[in-house]
Every structure is written in structure tokens, then in C-alpha cells.
Write a protein that holds these residues in place. Structure first.
Motif, mmCIF file in Angstrom:
data_model
loop_
_atom_site.group_PDB
_atom_site.id
_atom_site.type_symbol
_atom_site.label_atom_id
_atom_site.label_comp_id
_atom_site.label_asym_id
_atom_site.label_seq_id
_atom_site.Cartn_x
_atom_site.Cartn_y
_atom_site.Cartn_z
ATOM 1 N N LEU A 182 0.836 -1.201 0.000
ATOM 2 C CA LEU A 182 0.000 0.000 0.000
ATOM 3 C C LEU A 182 0.872 1.253 0.000
ATOM 4 C CD1 LEU A 182 -2.663 -1.175 2.603
ATOM 5 C CD2 LEU A 182 -3.031 -0.886 0.153
ATOM 6 N N GLU A 183 1.930 1.214 0.808
ATOM 7 C CA GLU A 183 2.859 2.351 0.859
ATOM 8 C C GLU A 183 3.533 2.559 -0.495
ATOM 9 O OE1 GLU A 183 5.377 1.147 4.037
ATOM 10 O OE2 GLU A 183 4.041 1.922 5.625
ATOM 11 N N ALA A 184 3.807 1.475 -1.201
ATOM 12 C CA ALA A 184 4.442 1.578 -2.518
ATOM 13 C C ALA A 184 3.536 2.319 -3.503
ATOM 14 C CB ALA A 184 4.776 0.194 -3.056
ATOM 15 N N VAL A 185 2.237 2.056 -3.413
ATOM 16 C CA VAL A 185 1.278 2.752 -4.281
ATOM 17 C C VAL A 185 1.263 4.247 -3.972
ATOM 18 C CG1 VAL A 185 -1.169 3.018 -4.845
ATOM 19 C CG2 VAL A 185 -0.178 0.725 -4.610
ATOM 20 N N LEU A 186 1.267 4.584 -2.682
ATOM 21 C CA LEU A 186 1.251 5.989 -2.271
ATOM 22 C C LEU A 186 2.540 6.700 -2.677
ATOM 23 C CD1 LEU A 186 -0.319 5.376 1.240
ATOM 24 C CD2 LEU A 186 -1.467 6.425 -0.727
ATOM 25 N N GLU A 187 3.646 5.994 -2.561
ATOM 26 C CA GLU A 187 4.929 6.575 -2.983
ATOM 27 C C GLU A 187 4.952 6.796 -4.497
ATOM 28 O OE1 GLU A 187 7.856 3.878 -1.525
ATOM 29 O OE2 GLU A 187 7.485 4.398 0.598
ATOM 30 N N ASN A 188 4.336 5.866 -5.218
ATOM 31 C CA ASN A 188 4.272 5.992 -6.673
ATOM 32 C C ASN A 188 3.471 7.231 -7.067
ATOM 33 O OD1 ASN A 188 4.708 4.782 -9.436
ATOM 34 N ND2 ASN A 188 2.474 4.798 -9.396
ATOM 35 N N TYR A 189 2.394 7.503 -6.340
ATOM 36 C CA TYR A 189 1.601 8.710 -6.586
ATOM 37 C C TYR A 189 2.483 9.949 -6.434
ATOM 38 C CZ TYR A 189 -1.999 12.327 -5.944
ATOM 39 O OH TYR A 189 -2.760 13.479 -6.046
ATOM 40 N N GLN A 190 3.261 9.970 -5.345
ATOM 41 C CA GLN A 190 4.123 11.125 -5.079
ATOM 42 C C GLN A 190 5.185 11.300 -6.156
ATOM 43 O OE1 GLN A 190 4.679 9.652 -0.874
ATOM 44 N NE2 GLN A 190 4.702 11.848 -0.449
ATOM 45 N N GLU A 191 5.652 10.192 -6.690
ATOM 46 C CA GLU A 191 6.660 10.259 -7.748
ATOM 47 C C GLU A 191 6.036 10.658 -9.084
ATOM 48 O OE1 GLU A 191 8.293 6.363 -7.730
ATOM 49 O OE2 GLU A 191 9.357 6.618 -5.815
ATOM 50 N N GLN A 192 4.836 10.158 -9.335
ATOM 51 C CA GLN A 192 4.198 10.396 -10.618
ATOM 52 C C GLN A 192 3.638 11.806 -10.754
ATOM 53 O OE1 GLN A 192 3.531 8.283 -13.495
ATOM 54 N NE2 GLN A 192 5.321 7.320 -12.575
ATOM 55 N N PHE A 193 3.176 12.380 -9.633
ATOM 56 C CA PHE A 193 2.517 13.678 -9.747
ATOM 57 C C PHE A 193 3.390 14.752 -10.399
ATOM 58 C CE2 PHE A 193 1.910 17.966 -8.082
ATOM 59 C CZ PHE A 193 0.733 18.276 -8.760
ATOM 60 N N PRO A 194 4.621 15.013 -9.914
ATOM 61 C CA PRO A 194 5.406 16.070 -10.548
ATOM 62 C C PRO A 194 5.669 15.823 -12.029
ATOM 63 C CG PRO A 194 6.713 14.906 -8.881
ATOM 64 C CD PRO A 194 5.309 14.432 -8.751
ATOM 65 N N GLU A 195 5.833 14.560 -12.410
ATOM 66 C CA GLU A 195 6.069 14.242 -13.822
ATOM 67 C C GLU A 195 4.824 14.530 -14.661
ATOM 68 O OE1 GLU A 195 7.399 10.225 -14.235
ATOM 69 O OE2 GLU A 195 8.974 10.424 -12.699
ATOM 70 N N LYS A 196 3.671 14.087 -14.166
ATOM 71 C CA LYS A 196 2.433 14.299 -14.917
ATOM 72 C C LYS A 196 2.039 15.773 -14.924
ATOM 73 C CE LYS A 196 0.509 9.651 -14.503
ATOM 74 N NZ LYS A 196 0.466 9.415 -15.956
ATOM 75 N N TYR A 197 2.298 16.451 -13.817
ATOM 76 C CA TYR A 197 1.988 17.881 -13.753
ATOM 77 C C TYR A 197 2.853 18.651 -14.748
ATOM 78 C CZ TYR A 197 1.282 22.597 -11.986
ATOM 79 O OH TYR A 197 0.991 23.950 -11.886
#
Length: 521
Positions: A335-350
Motif C-alpha cells: 500500500l505504501e508503494a502505491v502511495l509513494e508511486n503517486y508522489q513520484e508520478q505527480f510532478p512528472e504528470k503535472y
């Protein structure tokens, strides 16, 4: 009028055994059966022609008395039992316990053209989850939800939609600003549509009560009907389910930031499990570009749900969903891995989204600086977000700095203030921007076309909705229909509607309904 009824929600999930419509705590159940309140003099105001077609409804059907009666709650469609959903949620960061459909009543689920729709009335009367409220809705909030749902759909933002808007014929007592000045308003009912109205709070309520059995039943149901491509339920499937919910939620909030939409009430009970924008209350579009703006009077002090914090709030809400799903997985790490992935993906997608808004179709190392500098200079003087990005597409690689600033000048609320340090900041940014455009192989014309496809010309500004509300209160629906038609094509020039490509008028700056709004509806 015929619907292909397939009520899987009520057939496969546990129901509240109590049939009485009394306020109460509902346990070990996903919903309660409830009948909509009959209204005194219902009148259909508007029907979404597109949504009607998506449900297989003809023009004759939507003009019928049967349609009016079903979608104002005065008649229950044959072989169906309306119901209200049970859920909990965090409100403004605090666990609120049981919430549930306090003014929403689900009519039925129907399938047309291989797509499933749940149809739900908002404002059709009290339910076991209404707490101290009456379960009704008023015209102003109903018009706002009706117009915004369809506007967001045509902007390309994942969203619930609407079928119809109607007068109930009843008066509803509301305190608009929660200041002790309650008054009667015209009652209204909206029929909302979605594949599902399940939200994060639907899952939170059960582990909060130690009811893992019902939690598993609901998650398994959700995977079976809405995430079936993930396979049969298992711990691995639950993690995959959470991962996809996170991905969909991230996509949704990136779209919000792209068009300048601020939800206003991002509580966990207002977060769709399908990654859709849900529950249109005190929302708004940025007028002046301001990361600190919130449209919600209730949130005005702490600004928890301000524009700049929306991606962070989605993440916070995902943490709460992860906590709810933990009893089924019993491991924190995936579950933590999914949340960390969100944090990593957001700046790239933004960053990718901002590149597209700026018409940059290749990636350069200094693009991040260009974007952050723009976000800073946009806030030095009140600058309309929608107008600025739309006009930016007219900039040519060969423009001088002066020409470029002149082309976007209409976005400034007070152009006379673009002097000294503010003017210098804009000049520096445009110099960097025009220099950056030299590295693009796309022609000015092609770039403009691509930019205009993602930077809308028209959005539902609060003052526009308020003008439609004011007219509707006088039984004049011409403007309501005009805005409905306008917002179907938000990226098109639409010369006949050019008057709506304008900054918020000064009279609307601090007017109730045009700047800040409450949750009162």
C-alpha cells in the motif's frame, strides 16, 4: 419509456433490515431502502439531450409525464426499490463517522449499449442518513450541479453526469451563509448519473466499526463490477485495485489543475472510487491565478482545499483509503508503494500537463524553471488563468517581448499595474518563453491548434452560473440553456458567445454566489 434494469448493488450487497425511514446508525449494511418524497407541483426545467441518448431515451420519452414523475421522485419505476447508500468519511481532516446519502436517493441501475448507469436523485427527501437535515435541495445548488457536471464532461475531466433538472414545486428553508438569516427558496431535484456512486467513505465505514466481513463483500463487489479486468479477488488483486484507484484519482486532479477547477470540499466521502469528480457543492474556477484560492466559505480560514493543495489532498485521502483496505491485505508495504508511486508520478504528470498548456511538445531540462517562474509571475498581479492560457497560443516565435505582452494583456484585471518590477518580471518570462519556442519544430499554427485543444476558451465561472440562477428564479431559463450549449464546446471559438470570454465583472468580485459559496444547498 423502458429501462433495462440490472440492480446488482441491491441484489449482491447487504441491505439495512430496518424499513422505517428514521435517522439512525446503520450497521453491517451498504444501503437502506427508502422512497423519495412526493413533491407538490413538479416541473421539468431542463434535460441533457446527450445523457438521455446515452440512456436510450427518445425525445418523446423525456417529454412524457412518466419521465417527469420518475425523475422528480413522484413515481417509482416498476420492479425497482430506491435506496440510500451508507458510508462514512473524513471531513476537513477529521473522522466524522457515519455520513451516507443524506439527500441523495438512488433510483435504479440500468444498462444501455453495453454501458451501465446508476441513476440518483439529489434533493428528493430525507433518508436514514439525513441527520438533522431535510434531504431536499434548492434551485441555486441544483443549477450549479447540473451545468457543472456537463461542463466538466466536455472539458475532458472525469466526472459524474446529469440527466435532468426539475422544480419540486416546494419551498425549502436555507441559511445561505450560515449567519442566522434563513429564508425560503425554490426546491429543485437533479437526476445524477454515473457508473457508480461509491466513494472512499463507502469502504472506510466498515473497518472503522470492525466490520471486515462487509468491507470484503463491498470490495469484492467493486472489483467484480467495476474493475473486473484485475481478476478474481485476492490480496494481490486488492493491491492492484488500490493502485488503479490511485492512478485514476491522480489523472482526475491533474485535469482539475489543468482547467483551474477547485472542488471546494475534498472530503473522503466526496472522492469517487472510480476517479470521477463527484458532489458539486461550493466549487469554482480560478478567476485570478491564485494557488491559495478556495471557493468554500467553510474552508476560508485554513484553506485546506485550496487550488494549490488539491493534489496533496487527493494523496491524503488515498492514505485514508489505504487504511480502510489494510484489513484485507494485512501488509503495509504494498500500500505504501502505491502511495509513494503517486508522489513520484505527480510532478512528472503535472510537468507534462504544463508543457502542453504552454505548447511545448519536446522536453527540455529548464522547462521546470520556466513553469515555476510563470506560476510566480502570474500571481504578482491579478491575471485570469483561463484567458491567459487561451491567449498564449497566439504568441509567435518571432514576436517581440512587447508584442507578446500585448497579446495576453486582456488577461490582466488591472493592466495599468503592469509597471516597474511587475513589468520586468513579465518581460523576463516572455523572453525565456519565446527563446524556448525556438527549440520547437512545430509551426506556430500547429502549436496554436494543439494548445487550444487543452486550454479551454470557456469555463463555468461562478458569476455566469449565478446569472442563470437569478433568471431561473424568475422562471426564465433562456440563459440556463445558453450556458448549457456554450459549455458543450469549451475549446471552440464560438463567436456568437464571445461575450463569455471575459474576466469576472467587478460587480461579481464579492457577491454571494459569485466569489465564495457555502455548502448550503
Amino acid at each position: 419509456m423502458k429501462f433495462n434494469i440490472q440492480n446488482t448493488f441491491t441484489k449482491e450487497l447487504p441491505a439495512d433490515p430496518i424499513q422505517e425511514n428514521t435517522r439512525r446508525q446503520v450497521t453491517e449494511a451498504c444501503f437502506s431502502y427508502v422512497t423519495p418524497k412526493k413533491t407538490s407541483n413538479p416541473k421539468m426545467i431542463h434535460v441533457s439531450d446527450e445523457m438521455a441518448k446515452s440512456l436510450g431515451l427518445s425525445e418523446t420519452a423525456i417529454a412524457s409525464e412518466e419521465f417527469k414523475n420518475i425523475f422528480t421522485g413522484n413515481h417509482v419505476y416498476k420492479n425497482t426499490q430506491p435506496y440510500a447508500m451508507c458510508y462514512g468519511g473524513h471531513q476537513f481532516g477529521h473522522w466524522a463517522g457515519q455520513l451516507g446519502d443524506g439527500r441523495a436517493i438512488n433510483l435504479f441501475e440500468t444498462v444501455y449499449d453495453n454501458k451501465k448507469w446508476a441513476l440518483q436523485l439529489k434533493g428528493a427527501g430525507e433518508t436514514p442518513y439525513s441527520r438533522t437535515a431535510d434531504g431536499l435541495a434548492v434551485l441555486r445548488s441544483s443549477i450549479r450541479e447540473y451545468l457543472c457536471s456537463e461542463a466538466m464532461y466536455h472539458l475532458g475531466v472525469p466526472t459524474t453526469r446529469v440527466l435532468s433538472l426539475a422544480f419540486s414545486g416546494d419551498e425549502v428553508l436555507r441559511d445561505v451563509l450560515y449567519d442566522g438569516n434563513a429564508a425560503y427558496e425554490k426546491g429543485a431535484i437533479v437526476c445524477r448519473t454515473s457508473e457508480s456512486f461509491l466513494r472512499f467513505g463507502s469502504y472506510q465505514i466498515f473497518p472503522a466499526r470492525g466490520d471486515v466481513k462487509t468491507l470484503k463483500t463491498l470490495v469484492d463487489y467493486t472489483i467484480k463490477h467495476h474493475y473486473s479486468h484485475l481478476g478474481e479477488p485476492s490480496k494481490e488483486t486488492y493491491v492492484s485495485f488500490f493502485k488503479e484507484v490511485a492512478e485514476r484519482s491522480l489523472e482526475m486532479v491533474i485535469h482539475w489543475q489543468r482547467v483551474g477547477f477547485v472542488h471546494g470540499v475534498m472530503n473522503t466521502d466526496n472522492m469517487s472510487i472510480l476517479g470521477l469528480t463527484i458532489d458539486y457543492g461550493p466549487y469554482g474556477w480560478l478567476e485570478g491565478y491564485d494557488h491559495g484560492w478556495t471557493p468554500n466559505t467553510t474552508d476560508n480560514t485554513h484553506k485546506r482545499y485550496r487550488y494549490g493543495s488539491q493534489p496533496e489532498m487527493v494523496l491524503w485521502n488515498l492514505y485514508q483509503l489505504a487504511n480502510a483496505l489494510y484489513p484485507l491485505i494485512e501488509e503495509a508495504e504494498p500500500l505504501e508503494a502505491v502511495l509513494e508511486n503517486y508522489q513520484e508520478q505527480f510532478p512528472e504528470k503535472y510537468m507534462q500537463m504544463m508543457r502542453e498548456k504552454l505548447g511545448l511538445f519536446s522536453s527540455q531540462e529548464l522547462d521546470g524553471t520556466l513553469v515555476s517562474n510563470l506560476e510566480e509571475v502570474l500571481q504578482k498581479i491579478e491575471t485570469d488563468m483561463t484567458i491567459f492560457f487561451r491567449l498564449l497560443s497566439s504568441i509567435s516565435k518571432d514576436d517581440s517581448i512587447e508584442e507578446a505582452i500585448k497579446k495576453i494583456e486582456k488577461a490582466f484585471y488591472t493592466p495599468s499595474e503592469v509597471v516597474d518590477e511587475i513589468k520586468k518580471s513579465w518581460e523576463n518570462w516572455f523572453q525565456s518563453y519565446i527563446d524556448r519556442l525556438q527549440n520547437e519544430t512545430v509551426s506556430d499554427e500547429d502549436r496554436k491548434e494543439k494548445m487550444n485543444a487543452i486550454n479551454p476558451k470557456y469555463v463555468l465561472r461562478n458569476y455566469m452560473a449565478q446569472l442563470a440562477i437569478d433568471d431561473a428564479n424568475k422562471n426564465d431559463f433562456v440563459l440556463l440553456n445558453e450556458l448549457y450549449l456554450l459549455l458543450k464546446n469549451p475549446y471552440n471559438e464560438q463567436p456568437k458567445y464571445e461575450k463569455w470570454f471575459a474576466k469576472r465583472p467587478e460587480w461579481a468580485r464579492n457577491k454571494v454566489g459569485c466569489s465564495m459559496l457555502s455548502c448550503s444547498s
